[in-house]
Design a protein around this motif. Structure first.
Motif, short mmCIF file in Angstrom:
data_model
loop_
_atom_site.label_atom_id
_atom_site.label_comp_id
_atom_site.label_asym_id
_atom_site.label_seq_id
_atom_site.Cartn_x
_atom_site.Cartn_y
_atom_site.Cartn_z
N GLU A 132 34.82 47.66 46.70
CA GLU A 132 35.94 48.24 47.45
C GLU A 132 36.67 47.17 48.25
N ILE A 133 35.92 46.35 48.96
CA ILE A 133 36.54 45.33 49.81
C ILE A 133 37.36 44.35 48.97
N CYS A 134 36.79 43.92 47.86
CA CYS A 134 37.52 42.95 47.03
C CYS A 134 38.77 43.57 46.41
N THR A 135 38.69 44.85 46.02
CA THR A 135 39.85 45.51 45.43
C THR A 135 40.94 45.74 46.46
N VAL A 136 40.57 46.20 47.63
CA VAL A 136 41.56 46.40 48.69
C VAL A 136 42.16 45.06 49.10
N GLY A 137 41.39 44.00 49.00
CA GLY A 137 41.93 42.67 49.29
C GLY A 137 43.05 42.27 48.35
N ILE A 138 43.09 42.85 47.17
CA ILE A 138 44.15 42.58 46.21
C ILE A 138 45.29 43.59 46.32
N LEU A 139 44.95 44.87 46.38
CA LEU A 139 45.97 45.92 46.33
C LEU A 139 46.50 46.31 47.71
N PHE A 154 43.45 54.61 38.21
CA PHE A 154 42.58 53.68 37.51
C PHE A 154 43.38 52.88 36.49
N LEU A 155 44.39 53.49 35.88
CA LEU A 155 45.24 52.76 34.95
C LEU A 155 45.96 51.62 35.66
N HIS A 156 46.41 51.86 36.89
CA HIS A 156 47.09 50.80 37.62
C HIS A 156 46.13 49.65 37.94
N LEU A 157 44.90 49.97 38.29
CA LEU A 157 43.91 48.92 38.51
C LEU A 157 43.73 48.09 37.25
N LEU A 158 43.59 48.74 36.10
CA LEU A 158 43.41 48.02 34.85
C LEU A 158 44.65 47.20 34.51
N PHE A 159 45.83 47.75 34.77
CA PHE A 159 47.06 46.97 34.58
C PHE A 159 47.04 45.72 35.44
N THR A 160 46.63 45.85 36.68
CA THR A 160 46.59 44.71 37.60
C THR A 160 45.64 43.63 37.07
N ILE A 161 44.48 44.06 36.59
CA ILE A 161 43.53 43.09 36.04
C ILE A 161 44.12 42.42 34.81
N GLN A 162 44.74 43.20 33.94
CA GLN A 162 45.29 42.64 32.71
C GLN A 162 46.45 41.69 32.98
N THR A 163 47.32 42.04 33.91
CA THR A 163 48.47 41.19 34.20
C THR A 163 48.06 39.88 34.86
N CYS A 164 46.87 39.87 35.43
CA CYS A 164 46.40 38.66 36.12
C CYS A 164 45.30 37.93 35.37
N PHE A 189 38.75 38.95 41.69
CA PHE A 189 37.71 39.43 42.59
C PHE A 189 36.71 38.37 43.01
N ALA A 190 36.95 37.12 42.67
CA ALA A 190 36.03 36.06 43.12
C ALA A 190 35.91 36.10 44.63
#
Length: 457
Positions: free
Chosen positions: A169-176, A185-195, A202-203
């Motif tokens: 949660e912390i790492c995801t909120v740090g990005i979004l 969830f689709l937007h999260l996957l889009f974010t991962i794919q675009t990056c 999430f490092a």
């Protein structure tokens, strides 16, 4: 009172963030005349460099680029802005799920099993994200199912331990910069794919996305871009109305200023673009989209010390905590400067809660957290500076816009599609590194090329 005379141009650009400045420069290089209308008294948009102490620039907005941000590296080199690596030597300090404050090696030893769980989920996220076409997420084979649930609900369904779930949660909120229950969830996957992959995002050291900084501050990038198009730039010109026809546009600003051209590129966040009036009105689908793309909630707080005392203790200045107020921190010292600078991130609910507190109350809470992680020396900063984005009139949030459930599948194809003589840019419309400066450059280039093709093809 007489209004200023109308400005004539081939292309009108709304917004002088990176996307708008790149778009203007690109159409100018193609032999077309731009005019840039910026609502604020400065350029940069969601980039803002200020001094925490004399001669000590810090970034209240965008700060880093990553190893695969090729457009930004090339732009910095072209503009003569030098870069340097983010400091990352030493251990991170953890404070999760009642663990108390632990240094990284002890934390990893104690929670090796939980971290293994997290790694499996990250690899699964990479596999699922690979199915999402970044230029059209709604076409993913399982888009309907993924867009019907939130990222948080999917996380909850993975049977993770409290430590693994909290860290995710912390790492995801740090990005979004919003809680995961607000994002599809689709937007999260889009974010991962675009990056790229989760290791880019999430490092724990902010690895792939935050490896490099700019000498003099990120603000050097828009400042030097603006200097290249200064004859075409108008500040303090908030756009209120865009009249558009099949072959022309007239843009009306507060105060009576107008600009006339053949095309307009709206290079501001979708939420702000939706607050402009359009005549004739835009299709309802586009307006329904912008109603559903709120800007995220983020602020940054900088503590300046006489020296980076945590380094002598073997710490890298990074913390990860679910106690807070900051969920994460970063060593943001400048090379060649003796000061120690710790940056505390307040994102999502933390920004909303602590950003509305009086400054001294917020500072006291953050100071107490830094003392827990770095000792009593953290209680005596030489200077303090913070900045919150939701109250800024011409941004109304940072770092990016996020799409909640059912937005991508119902409205997503209206995000970047031109409407007649109106084109859209901003990092939120990018298909590579969306929500980053890299994405802002891509979006500006793409919108400019659309205009160039339409006017010169």
């Amino acid at each position: 009172m007489a209004h200023p005379p109308a400005v004539a141009a081939d292309v009108i650009v709304v917004g002088a963030g990176i996307s708008g400045l790149i778009a203007a420069r690109t159409v100018l290089a193609a032999g077309l005349t731009p005019v840039i209308l910026e609502a604020d008294s400065r350029v940069g948009g969601r980039i803002l460099t200020e001094e925490a102490a004399p001669g000590l620039p810090v970034e209240l907005g965008a700060q880093w680029i990553g190893d695969t941000h090729h457009r930004m590296f090339a732009l910095a080199e072209e503009l003569g802005v030098q870069t340097y690596p983010q400091f990352d030597e030493g251990e991170t300090s953890y404070e999760l799920a009642g663990s108390g404050v632990l240094r990284e090696n002890e934390f990893r030893a104690r929670f090796a099993g939980e971290l293994g769980e997290l790694e499996k989920v990250l690899r699964l996220l990479d596999e699922l994200a690979a199915e999402v076409p970044p230029e059209a997420p709604w076409r993913a084979p399982r888009a309907a199912d993924w867009d019907a649930i939130t990222a948080g609900a999917w996380y909850d369904g993975q049977a993770l331990s409290p430590v693994a779930r909290t860290l995710l949660e912390i790492c995801t909120v740090g990005i979004l910069a919003v809680p995961t229950v607000e994002v599809s969830f689709l937007h999260l996957l889009f974010t991962i794919q675009t990056c790229g992959v989760t290791s880019e995002l999430f490092a724990e050291s902010e690895g792939g996305a935050q490896t490099t900084r700019f000498v003099g501050g990120t603000g050097e990038i828009p400042k030097r871009l603006a200097a290249l198009v200064t004859d075409h730039l108008v500040l303090d010109a908030p756009v209120q109305l865009i009249e558009h026809s099949d072959d022309s546009v007239t843009v009306h600003c507060r105060g009576g200023r107008t600009a006339r051209g053949r095309r307009v590129i709206v290079a501001i966040s979708p939420a702000l673009a939706g607050r402009i009036m359009y005549d004739p009105p835009l299709p309802g689908k586009r307006d329904q989209l912008t109603q559903r793309m709120p800007n995220a909630s983020a602020m940054k707080a900088f503590f300046v010390y006489d020296e980076p005392f945590w380094r002598a203790a073997g710490l890298n200045g990074q913390l990860i905590s679910d106690v807070g107020p900051a969920r994460m921190s970063n060593d943001t010292c400048l090379p060649g400067d003796d000061h120690g600078v710790i940056l505390c991130f307040l994102e999502g609910e933390q920004a909303r809660t602590y950003g509305r507190m009086p400054t001294e109350e917020r500072r006291a809470a953050l100071t107490a957290e830094l003392v827990r992680h770095y000792g009593d020396k953290a209680a005596r900063p030489a200077a303090y500076l913070d900045g919150e984005w939701a109250d800024r009139q011409w941004t109304r949030g940072c770092y990016n816009a996020n799409l909640g459930p059912l937005v991508w599948t119902n409205f997503g194809d209206a995000l970047a599609e031109p409407i007649g003589t109106i084109h859209w840019a901003s990092t939120d419309t990018a298909v590579r590194w969306s929500a980053y400066m890299e994405g802002a450059v891509e979006a500006g280039e793409r919108a400019a090329q659309e205009v160039i093709d339409a006017l010169t093809g």
